[in-house]
Design an enzyme around this catalytic site. Structure first.
Site, mmCIF file in Angstrom:
data_model
loop_
_atom_site.group_PDB
_atom_site.id
_atom_site.type_symbol
_atom_site.label_atom_id
_atom_site.label_comp_id
_atom_site.label_asym_id
_atom_site.label_seq_id
_atom_site.Cartn_x
_atom_site.Cartn_y
_atom_site.Cartn_z
ATOM 1 N N LYS A 22 1.107 -1.295 -0.335
ATOM 2 C CA LYS A 22 -0.287 0.297 -0.130
ATOM 3 C C LYS A 22 0.618 1.155 0.299
ATOM 4 O O LYS A 22 1.156 2.039 -0.731
ATOM 5 C CB LYS A 22 -0.968 0.332 1.800
ATOM 6 C CG LYS A 22 -1.992 1.326 1.264
ATOM 7 C CD LYS A 22 -2.474 1.478 2.419
ATOM 8 C CE LYS A 22 -1.507 1.449 4.224
ATOM 9 N NZ LYS A 22 -1.837 2.545 4.464
ATOM 10 N N ASN A 23 2.106 1.343 0.730
ATOM 11 C CA ASN A 23 2.715 2.406 0.615
ATOM 12 C C ASN A 23 3.428 2.249 0.066
ATOM 13 O O ASN A 23 4.438 4.147 0.192
ATOM 14 C CB ASN A 23 2.901 2.600 2.964
ATOM 15 C CG ASN A 23 2.313 2.319 3.471
ATOM 16 O OD1 ASN A 23 0.919 3.021 3.611
ATOM 17 N ND2 ASN A 23 2.521 1.936 4.416
ATOM 18 N N CYS A 115 -5.745 12.739 13.574
ATOM 19 C CA CYS A 115 -5.597 10.780 12.795
ATOM 20 C C CYS A 115 -5.437 10.177 14.501
ATOM 21 O O CYS A 115 -4.612 10.828 15.726
ATOM 22 C CB CYS A 115 -4.357 10.705 12.234
ATOM 23 S SG CYS A 115 -3.665 9.504 12.272
ATOM 24 N N ARG A 120 0.390 14.187 13.241
ATOM 25 C CA ARG A 120 1.194 14.089 12.114
ATOM 26 C C ARG A 120 0.680 15.242 11.475
ATOM 27 O O ARG A 120 -0.024 15.741 10.471
ATOM 28 C CB ARG A 120 -0.130 12.799 11.103
ATOM 29 C CG ARG A 120 0.371 11.668 12.200
ATOM 30 C CD ARG A 120 -0.455 10.432 11.706
ATOM 31 N NE ARG A 120 0.158 9.975 10.160
ATOM 32 C CZ ARG A 120 -0.349 9.069 9.165
ATOM 33 N NH1 ARG A 120 -1.215 8.174 10.260
ATOM 34 N NH2 ARG A 120 0.717 8.266 8.576
ATOM 35 N N ASP A 303 4.892 0.102 12.263
ATOM 36 C CA ASP A 303 3.176 -0.306 11.788
ATOM 37 C C ASP A 303 3.516 -1.941 12.042
ATOM 38 O O ASP A 303 1.918 -2.037 11.470
ATOM 39 C CB ASP A 303 3.489 0.019 9.800
ATOM 40 C CG ASP A 303 3.272 1.397 9.441
ATOM 41 O OD1 ASP A 303 3.325 1.507 8.456
ATOM 42 O OD2 ASP A 303 3.147 2.350 10.528
ATOM 43 N N ARG A 395 -8.213 -0.066 4.964
ATOM 44 C CA ARG A 395 -7.325 0.187 4.493
ATOM 45 C C ARG A 395 -6.067 0.195 4.131
ATOM 46 O O ARG A 395 -5.827 0.525 3.176
ATOM 47 C CB ARG A 395 -7.639 1.180 4.755
ATOM 48 C CG ARG A 395 -8.660 2.477 5.669
ATOM 49 C CD ARG A 395 -8.177 3.145 6.914
ATOM 50 N NE ARG A 395 -7.059 4.227 5.494
ATOM 51 C CZ ARG A 395 -6.558 5.094 5.970
ATOM 52 N NH1 ARG A 395 -6.830 5.542 7.380
ATOM 53 N NH2 ARG A 395 -5.804 5.855 5.365
HETATM 54 C C1 EPZ Z 1 4.676 6.755 6.524
HETATM 55 O O1 EPZ Z 1 3.668 7.658 7.045
HETATM 56 C C2 EPZ Z 1 2.991 5.206 6.663
HETATM 57 N N1 EPZ Z 1 2.002 5.843 5.596
HETATM 58 C C3 EPZ Z 1 2.746 5.369 7.594
HETATM 59 O O2 EPZ Z 1 2.129 4.021 7.194
HETATM 60 C C4 EPZ Z 1 4.067 4.525 8.882
HETATM 61 O O3 EPZ Z 1 3.694 4.439 9.956
HETATM 62 C C5 EPZ Z 1 4.997 6.515 8.902
HETATM 63 O O4 EPZ Z 1 5.537 6.467 7.729
HETATM 64 C C6 EPZ Z 1 6.459 6.131 9.570
HETATM 65 O O5 EPZ Z 1 6.652 5.033 8.894
HETATM 66 C C7 EPZ Z 1 2.428 6.529 4.009
HETATM 67 O O6 EPZ Z 1 3.437 5.675 3.397
HETATM 68 C C8 EPZ Z 1 0.930 6.614 3.423
HETATM 69 P P1 EPZ Z 1 6.134 9.841 8.777
HETATM 70 P P2 EPZ Z 1 3.966 9.595 7.520
HETATM 71 O O7 EPZ Z 1 6.181 11.303 8.144
HETATM 72 O O8 EPZ Z 1 4.754 9.636 6.012
HETATM 73 C C9 EPZ Z 1 5.934 13.291 12.213
HETATM 74 C C10 EPZ Z 1 0.117 2.930 7.897
HETATM 75 O O9 EPZ Z 1 0.309 2.352 8.560
HETATM 76 N N2 EPZ Z 1 6.313 14.147 11.038
HETATM 77 O O10 EPZ Z 1 7.471 9.176 8.359
HETATM 78 O O11 EPZ Z 1 3.036 10.263 7.504
HETATM 79 C C11 EPZ Z 1 4.335 12.713 12.243
HETATM 80 O O12 EPZ Z 1 4.043 13.010 13.027
HETATM 81 C C12 EPZ Z 1 0.855 4.172 7.959
HETATM 82 O O13 EPZ Z 1 0.266 2.265 6.915
HETATM 83 C C13 EPZ Z 1 6.490 15.825 11.871
HETATM 84 O O14 EPZ Z 1 6.401 15.784 12.558
HETATM 85 O O15 EPZ Z 1 4.496 9.006 9.015
HETATM 86 C C14 EPZ Z 1 5.574 11.297 13.254
HETATM 87 O O16 EPZ Z 1 5.439 11.505 14.891
HETATM 88 C C15 EPZ Z 1 0.437 4.501 9.284
HETATM 89 N N3 EPZ Z 1 6.123 17.252 10.349
HETATM 90 C C16 EPZ Z 1 7.223 10.929 12.374
HETATM 91 O O17 EPZ Z 1 7.006 12.530 11.744
HETATM 92 C C17 EPZ Z 1 6.030 16.055 9.370
HETATM 93 O O18 EPZ Z 1 5.731 17.497 8.294
HETATM 94 C C18 EPZ Z 1 7.281 10.163 11.160
HETATM 95 O O19 EPZ Z 1 6.052 10.459 10.411
HETATM 96 C C19 EPZ Z 1 5.740 14.723 8.473
HETATM 97 C C20 EPZ Z 1 6.302 14.202 9.647
#
Ligand code: EPZ
Length: 416
Positions: A22-23, A115, A120, A303, A395
């Site tokens: 998916k990702n 969320c 996030r 995840d 999802r």
């Molecule tokens: C991706 O989400 C995945 N989703 C998530 O999978 C996964 O859990 C996550 O990466 C971590 O591996 C997709 O790829 C579609 P991040 P993403 O930006 O990109 C903070 C699932 O179950 N952050 O790496 O949204 C954020 O809050 C989903 O398939 C900021 O602060 O995660 C988090 O604490 C859930 N500011 C950390 O960074 C930003 O601008 C990592 O988030 C962006 C992120």
């Protein structure tokens, strides 16, 4: 709303085919925005989030055909606005921001909103886009971005954000000059996306490391490519073998993407054998407790945190599970405790005291991976577990109940 009913206690045995990730599929489908012409992408999973991203792309005037093999053409974009009603159902919609600004010079994308697993924010996406020379304003809950042409820059991510890395890597492919991204995420899905972009004619080096260099080009061309297997789905099935004392061969899974999990499963007493593009998992006589700390790749994936917690709930000791990526990713704990699990949350850690048996109960899914952990718990529990709000699981898992029942589980979906 549908429910999933599981009668636990069966050993799961047999082969299961893993679907496309998916990702990886989400950013790869979005990358079509960068190109005028028909792209062909194989191994696209049949998931709710894929339906959502197709709806989103179609709302821009993108032409999309097919299911597991998708043909997609963004030659005739008529709108650059991603509406709140679509974005709020899937936060990954923010991925359209970079490609739209890079190709069309503008974008208006709703902020994703809250969320279950954490705030996030997307501040790092926005800051990086500004670093590339875009004028970005936040108005009425939308991100509005404009740039006649993005300019290459050196960008440092405060956090190794997965979709932030993907968003800006895509945008930089059409920027003028060189972009250097530092402290980038290293997930396999980013490498898959980079391969697709390079196939389109982008010039990218370093994907999969914490520094990615992109030399901008004036335009990209269509590509035919495949999505990698879903390592999180694969890991979920390996855990199902461990929790039921079963023997499962997970087909079409890249063990290199699961090294952190496989190390933990072996420590927990499972036998894991790598057989080409299959991984065979055999449950141990007992489940040994292990400690887990989630980290960005190649660390233990957040995840799979809920899912391994389900296994630790029936392990023979005490396990400390620390979640370092998201601030609220223990929503599954209270539901597992309804099944008898002995878990205490202390800040970022959950202290899990293993018990011999969980017992079935009615439980509620709160987010995608929590749902998977409750299904795993139901498979191992004594008695019947009824999971509600199963749209969460749909999802990210393609026909999970069909795949599990083919392995011998007593599991069925009831509508209503
Ligand atoms: C991706 O989400 C995945 N989703 C998530 O999978 C996964 O859990 C996550 O990466 C971590 O591996 C997709 O790829 C579609 P991040 P993403 O930006 O990109 C903070 C699932 O179950 N952050 O790496 O949204 C954020 O809050 C989903 O398939 C900021 O602060 O995660 C988090 O604490 C859930 N500011 C950390 O960074 C930003 O601008 C990592 O988030 C962006 C992120």
């Amino acid at each position: 709303m549908d429910k999933i009913v599981i009668v636990g206690g069966r050993k799961l045995q047999g082969d299961v085919q893993i679907s496309g990730a998916k990702n990886a599929a989400l950013p790869i489908l979005v990358s079509s925005l960068l190109v005028d012409g028909w792209n062909t992408f194989h191994n696209i999973p049949d998931l709710l989030d894929i339906k959502t991203v197709k709806k989103l792309l179609s709302s821009f005037g993108v032409k999309i055909e097919g299911g597991e093999t998708v043909r997609i053409n963004a030659g005739g974009i008529t709108s650059c606005e991603a509406s709140y009603d679509l974005v709020r159902t899937m936060r990954a919609s923010i991925l359209v921001l970079g490609p739209l600004v890079a190709r069309m010079g503008e974008a208006r994308v709703s902020l994703p909103g809250g969320c279950a697993i954490g705030a996030r924010p997307v501040n790092l996406h926005i800051q990086a886009l500004r670093d590339l020379g875009a004028e970005v304003t936040l108005k009425d809950g939308y991100v509005e971005a404009k740039a006649s042409r993005l300019k290459g820059a050196t960008i440092y991510f405060d956090i190794a954000t997965v979709t932030g890395t993907e968003n800006i890597m895509m945008a930089a492919t059409l920027a003028k000059g060189q972009t250097i991204l530092k402290n980038t995420a290293r997930e396999p899905e980013i490498v898959n996306l980079a391969e697709v972009l390079i196939g389109m004619g982008a010039r990218i080096r370093g994907a999969g490391t914490d520094v990615i260099v992109i030399d901008g080009v004036d335009s990209l061309h269509p590509v035919e490519a495949s999505v990698i297997p879903d390592r999180i789905e694969a890991g979920t099935f390996l855990l199902a073998a461990g929790m039921t004392g079963g023997d499962i061969r997970v087909l079409g899974c890249d063990a290199l993407h699961l090294e952190a999990l496989i190390a933990k499963l072996r420590d927990a007493g499972m036998r894991i054998e790598l057989e080409g593009d299959a991984v065979r998992a055999t449950g141990g006589v007992t489940v040994r407790s292990v400690d887990v700390k989630t980290l960005p790749h190649p660390g233990f994936p957040t995840d799979l945190q809920a899912q391994i917690m389900a296994m630790m709930a029936i392990a023979n000791g005490l396990s400390v599970i620390t979640e370092t990526v998201f601030e609220n990713r223990f929503m599954h704990v209270s539901e597992m405790m309804r099944m008898g699990a002995d878990i205490v949350i202390q800040g970022k850690s959950a202290i899990v005291r293993g018990i011999p048996k969980l017992h079935g109960a009615p439980v509620m899914a709160t987010d995608l991976r929590a749902s998977a952990s409750l299904i795993l718990a139901g498979l191992a529990a004594e008695g019947t577990t009824t999971l509600s709000r199963v749209y969460h699981i749909d999802r990210g898992y393609q026909q999970i109940e069909k795949k599990l029942s083919a392995l011998g589980a007593d599991i069925r979906r009831i509508s209503g």
